[in-house]
Design an enzyme around this catalytic site. Sequence first.
Site, short mmCIF file in Angstrom:
data_model
loop_
_atom_site.label_atom_id
_atom_site.label_comp_id
_atom_site.label_asym_id
_atom_site.label_seq_id
_atom_site.Cartn_x
_atom_site.Cartn_y
_atom_site.Cartn_z
N GLY A 177 -42.15 7.47 56.14
CA GLY A 177 -42.80 7.50 57.43
C GLY A 177 -42.18 6.62 58.48
CG ASP A 178 -40.87 3.06 60.50
OD1 ASP A 178 -39.85 3.19 61.20
OD2 ASP A 178 -41.85 2.37 60.86
#
Length: 466
Positions: free
Chosen positions: A250-251
């Site tokens: 997610g990053d």
Amino acid sequence: MRRFFTLVDVLLVLLLFSEAPWAVWGSPHCDQTSSGVIRPHSVAITEFGAVGDGVTLNTKAFQNAIFYLNSFADKGGAQLFVPAGRWLTGSFDLISHLTLWLDKDAVILGSMNSNDWPVIDPLPSYGRGRELPGRRHRSLIYGCNLTDVIVTGDNGTIDGQGSIWWNWFQKKTLNYTRPHLVEFINSTGVVISNVTFLNSPFWTIHPVYCSQVIIQNVTILAPLDSPNTDGIDPDSSNDVCIEDCYISTGDDLIAIKSGWDEYGISYARPSTNIIIRRLVGKTNSSAGIAIGSEMSGGVSEVHAESLQFFNSKTGIRIKTSPGRGGYVRNIYISDMNLVDVKIAIRFTGQYGEHPDEFYDPTALPIIENITVKDVMGENIKFAGLLEGIEGDNFVNICLSNITLNVTSESPWNCSYIHGYSDLVSPEACEPLGERIYPGHVLDCYHLPTHLWSMSNRKRSSWLRSW
């Protein structure tokens, strides 16, 4: 204005920027493998009462096993074997001269009770927890001041069960910064290989103030909407090798850091000599490889090649801000393939996010000597969004042999940068409009010419096929 190239021009540019002439193939910190270390003493976690049912909490079993194995640290080291099963545990420490070996059907599960993740002091180069003022939770697998420590196996799994942490974070009910899945502090000779990492509460693998770090053949997975689940974050560390990894999080897949504003400036521990190769992955919210935004101790000598990013927001990104200080220099990215990526290359000079009000807004970062070459991209929205800082231009940005299929009518947006380009399509923005060859070769970062012979065969083959 359209630029025209002769055949001689093209051949000279390709010769100059052909297959990476830097020394990663001979870098000693990439040559070591975890399989080369044989420990004369080995125990299984079951010998200390652990139960692999996914329900029984085994923190004491891990702690007791490692305490026992510490007696063999000066006798050739030891191995802790984790067999097939689901081994629930809270945070535990590793020791020097230890191998943590996971069977292919072994799963180490992070406890979903925050009390099983102790609270520790913030890192001195951050001055506080990264998300909240004050202290932070300790990682699930933790090591400090270690030498010769290995986490490996037959592709077993370490699962942080981070969904509960993501929920607490989004509801703003946490009192301390979330924990990493694996963190080593001030350690030397760290090897992480042949393991799958799932669902980290926060950043997944975080070597900080470390040297001689190898991360090979790992898979890192977290939902694409999970908050701040970076894959690998080398932080104020040197001689780091990351290769043959698949990351979907997610990053940022990889984020290179070196401290935050006045705390990073004061601690003054740079990240340097970092090699990344054969990296594949995707991220909806950030970059395949990022530098920053916490880079106040400096980042330099980063070499990355053979990169494949797809279904992602950004390919390569540099993040900084007034108040960071520090530098990002001597960065070399080559052989990158992008598919369905929104922004191929992005520099952000106004990232913000300061630890407190005591940072110095006049501490401006130095961003220079960034080379990106041999890039192909399909279904790219923007070729580059390159934003420097007014009064603090990012300089010697060099782009070569880049071909992007761009959907936007304005493929480049550039401000406060200066550099050069050759064989870039769509044609680079005006601040990068000057040609690299012949007048600006020395302004573009590349390795010394005495290393070029290492790739002569590849270079000659490429030119013949061209």
